[in-house]
Design a protein around this motif. Sequence first.
Motif, PDB file in Angstrom:
ATOM      1  N   GLN A   1       0.845  -1.189   0.000  1.00 58.51           N
ATOM      2  CA  GLN A   1       0.000   0.000   0.000  1.00 58.51           C
ATOM      3  C   GLN A   1       0.881   1.240   0.000  1.00 58.51           C
ATOM      4  O   GLN A   1       1.796   1.358   0.797  1.00 58.51           O
ATOM      5  N   ALA A   2       0.586   2.159  -0.909  1.00 54.91           N
ATOM      6  CA  ALA A   2       1.375   3.373  -1.011  1.00 54.91           C
ATOM      7  C   ALA A   2       0.994   4.338   0.098  1.00 54.91           C
ATOM      8  O   ALA A   2      -0.182   4.547   0.376  1.00 54.91           O
ATOM      9  N   GLN A   3       1.995   4.924   0.691  1.00 53.36           N
ATOM     10  CA  GLN A   3       1.743   5.873   1.763  1.00 53.36           C
ATOM     11  C   GLN A   3       2.864   6.884   1.823  1.00 53.36           C
ATOM     12  O   GLN A   3       4.030   6.558   1.567  1.00 53.36           O
ATOM     13  N   VAL A   4       2.496   8.107   2.157  1.00 54.76           N
ATOM     14  CA  VAL A   4       3.476   9.167   2.378  1.00 54.76           C
ATOM     15  C   VAL A   4       3.176   9.756   3.751  1.00 54.76           C
ATOM     16  O   VAL A   4       2.086  10.278   3.977  1.00 54.76           O
ATOM     17  N   GLN A   5       4.132   9.659   4.632  1.00 57.06           N
ATOM     18  CA  GLN A   5       3.937  10.103   6.007  1.00 57.06           C
ATOM     19  C   GLN A   5       4.783  11.322   6.298  1.00 57.06           C
ATOM     20  O   GLN A   5       6.000  11.268   6.194  1.00 57.06           O
ATOM     21  N   GLU A   6       4.129  12.424   6.680  1.00 59.65           N
ATOM     22  CA  GLU A   6       4.852  13.639   7.075  1.00 59.65           C
ATOM     23  C   GLU A   6       4.826  13.747   8.588  1.00 59.65           C
ATOM     24  O   GLU A   6       3.899  13.270   9.243  1.00 59.65           O
ATOM     25  N   SER A   7       5.812  14.458   9.089  1.00 62.33           N
ATOM     26  CA  SER A   7       5.835  14.770  10.517  1.00 62.33           C
ATOM     27  C   SER A   7       6.718  15.985  10.740  1.00 62.33           C
ATOM     28  O   SER A   7       7.491  16.369   9.859  1.00 62.33           O
ATOM     29  N   GLY A   8       6.574  16.587  11.919  1.00 62.82           N
ATOM     30  CA  GLY A   8       7.468  17.663  12.297  1.00 62.82           C
ATOM     31  C   GLY A   8       6.859  19.043  12.354  1.00 62.82           C
ATOM     32  O   GLY A   8       7.540  20.009  12.706  1.00 62.82           O
ATOM     33  N   GLY A   9       5.593  19.185  11.993  1.00 58.37           N
ATOM     34  CA  GLY A   9       4.982  20.499  12.064  1.00 58.37           C
ATOM     35  C   GLY A   9       4.788  20.960  13.490  1.00 58.37           C
ATOM     36  O   GLY A   9       5.012  20.211  14.446  1.00 58.37           O
ATOM     37  N   GLY A  10       4.382  22.213  13.641  1.00 60.33           N
ATOM     38  CA  GLY A  10       4.136  22.743  14.973  1.00 60.33           C
ATOM     39  C   GLY A  10       4.058  24.247  14.979  1.00 60.33           C
ATOM     40  O   GLY A  10       3.952  24.882  13.926  1.00 60.33           O
ATOM     41  N   LEU A  11       4.129  24.803  16.170  1.00 55.83           N
ATOM     42  CA  LEU A  11       4.068  26.248  16.380  1.00 55.83           C
ATOM     43  C   LEU A  11       5.462  26.756  16.719  1.00 55.83           C
ATOM     44  O   LEU A  11       6.139  26.190  17.586  1.00 55.83           O
ATOM     45  N   VAL A  12       5.867  27.816  16.042  1.00 53.33           N
ATOM     46  CA  VAL A  12       7.195  28.382  16.273  1.00 53.33           C
ATOM     47  C   VAL A  12       7.113  29.895  16.155  1.00 53.33           C
ATOM     48  O   VAL A  12       6.263  30.425  15.433  1.00 53.33           O
ATOM     49  N   ALA A  23       8.338  10.417   4.707  1.00 54.32           N
ATOM     50  CA  ALA A  23       8.749   9.033   4.528  1.00 54.32           C
ATOM     51  C   ALA A  23       7.765   8.303   3.631  1.00 54.32           C
ATOM     52  O   ALA A  23       6.711   7.852   4.098  1.00 54.32           O
ATOM     53  N   PRO A  24       8.094   8.186   2.352  1.00 54.49           N
ATOM     54  CA  PRO A  24       7.239   7.389   1.466  1.00 54.49           C
ATOM     55  C   PRO A  24       7.421   5.905   1.742  1.00 54.49           C
ATOM     56  O   PRO A  24       8.517   5.459   2.087  1.00 54.49           O
ATOM     57  N   SER A  25       6.357   5.137   1.581  1.00 55.97           N
ATOM     58  CA  SER A  25       6.440   3.695   1.770  1.00 55.97           C
ATOM     59  C   SER A  25       5.586   2.993   0.727  1.00 55.97           C
ATOM     60  O   SER A  25       4.768   3.622   0.042  1.00 55.97           O
ATOM     61  N   GLY A  26       5.783   1.679   0.617  1.00 55.27           N
ATOM     62  CA  GLY A  26       5.064   0.922  -0.398  1.00 55.27           C
ATOM     63  C   GLY A  26       5.450   1.400  -1.784  1.00 55.27           C
ATOM     64  O   GLY A  26       6.589   1.774  -2.030  1.00 55.27           O
ATOM     65  N   SER A  27       4.506   1.422  -2.671  1.00 50.29           N
ATOM     66  CA  SER A  27       4.805   1.849  -4.043  1.00 50.29           C
ATOM     67  C   SER A  27       5.207   3.324  -4.104  1.00 50.29           C
ATOM     68  O   SER A  27       5.831   3.755  -5.079  1.00 50.29           O
ATOM     69  N   ALA A  28       4.864   4.105  -3.084  1.00 43.96           N
ATOM     70  CA  ALA A  28       5.274   5.511  -3.048  1.00 43.96           C
ATOM     71  C   ALA A  28       6.777   5.658  -2.892  1.00 43.96           C
ATOM     72  O   ALA A  28       7.329   6.729  -3.169  1.00 43.96           O
ATOM     73  N   SER A  29       7.434   4.614  -2.429  1.00 48.63           N
ATOM     74  CA  SER A  29       8.889   4.674  -2.288  1.00 48.63           C
ATOM     75  C   SER A  29       9.598   4.321  -3.588  1.00 48.63           C
ATOM     76  O   SER A  29      10.804   4.519  -3.704  1.00 48.63           O
ATOM     77  N   GLU A  30       8.849   3.837  -4.560  1.00 48.53           N
ATOM     78  CA  GLU A  30       9.440   3.474  -5.852  1.00 48.53           C
ATOM     79  C   GLU A  30       9.366   4.666  -6.800  1.00 48.53           C
ATOM     80  O   GLU A  30       8.860   4.555  -7.920  1.00 48.53           O
ATOM     81  N   THR A  31       9.823   5.756  -6.319  1.00 50.05           N
ATOM     82  CA  THR A  31       9.771   7.021  -7.051  1.00 50.05           C
ATOM     83  C   THR A  31      11.163   7.626  -7.059  1.00 50.05           C
ATOM     84  O   THR A  31      12.077   7.095  -6.425  1.00 50.05           O
ATOM     85  N   ASN A  32      11.323   8.738  -7.747  1.00 52.88           N
ATOM     86  CA  ASN A  32      12.655   9.341  -7.805  1.00 52.88           C
ATOM     87  C   ASN A  32      12.676  10.793  -7.367  1.00 52.88           C
ATOM     88  O   ASN A  32      13.682  11.467  -7.539  1.00 52.88           O
ATOM     89  N   ALA A  33      11.552  11.249  -6.805  1.00 53.64           N
ATOM     90  CA  ALA A  33      11.517  12.645  -6.366  1.00 53.64           C
ATOM     91  C   ALA A  33      10.510  12.816  -5.240  1.00 53.64           C
ATOM     92  O   ALA A  33       9.492  12.120  -5.173  1.00 53.64           O
ATOM     93  N   VAL A  34      10.811  13.746  -4.379  1.00 56.20           N
ATOM     94  CA  VAL A  34       9.892  14.174  -3.333  1.00 56.20           C
ATOM     95  C   VAL A  34       9.733  15.679  -3.456  1.00 56.20           C
ATOM     96  O   VAL A  34      10.711  16.416  -3.601  1.00 56.20           O
ATOM     97  N   GLY A  35       8.498  16.115  -3.405  1.00 57.25           N
ATOM     98  CA  GLY A  35       8.217  17.542  -3.432  1.00 57.25           C
ATOM     99  C   GLY A  35       7.493  17.964  -2.177  1.00 57.25           C
ATOM    100  O   GLY A  35       6.765  17.182  -1.561  1.00 57.25           O
ATOM    101  N   TRP A  36       7.736  19.187  -1.780  1.00 53.34           N
ATOM    102  CA  TRP A  36       7.014  19.798  -0.664  1.00 53.34           C
ATOM    103  C   TRP A  36       6.174  20.945  -1.207  1.00 53.34           C
ATOM    104  O   TRP A  36       6.667  21.781  -1.982  1.00 53.34           O
TER     105      TRP A  36
END
Length: 125
Positions: A1-12, A23-36
Amino acid sequence: QAQVQESGGGLVQAGGSLTLSCAPSGSASETNAVGWFRQPPGREREFVAAIRWSQGRSYYADSVKDRFSLSRDRATGTTYLRMNSLEPEDTAVYYCAAGRPILSSLRTLRGYNYWGQGTQVTVSS
């Protein structure tokens, strides 16, 4: 199962720093780029930064290029967005996306197939 997990947000406070993780996982990790991307309140989602490891290059929006930086842990496939000198205008929901975009679509939503749920970043003045 494809999944993209973000973390680290907050108040600053303005001038502070945060690091977001993706952190992409499953088929989402079979990629060559990450965008924000980010979506400020009441506005459309916009490009922030991207890394395409096949080229070993990173790309940044003009509004963040001197303050934000990308890195990737090859062992875990986790990508980090380090955000320095944060401003209230950086307040938004930040989304991580994974895909195999061609260069012309690297900064666009359509360039990515897999999306995370988003993480809130709030910068107080």
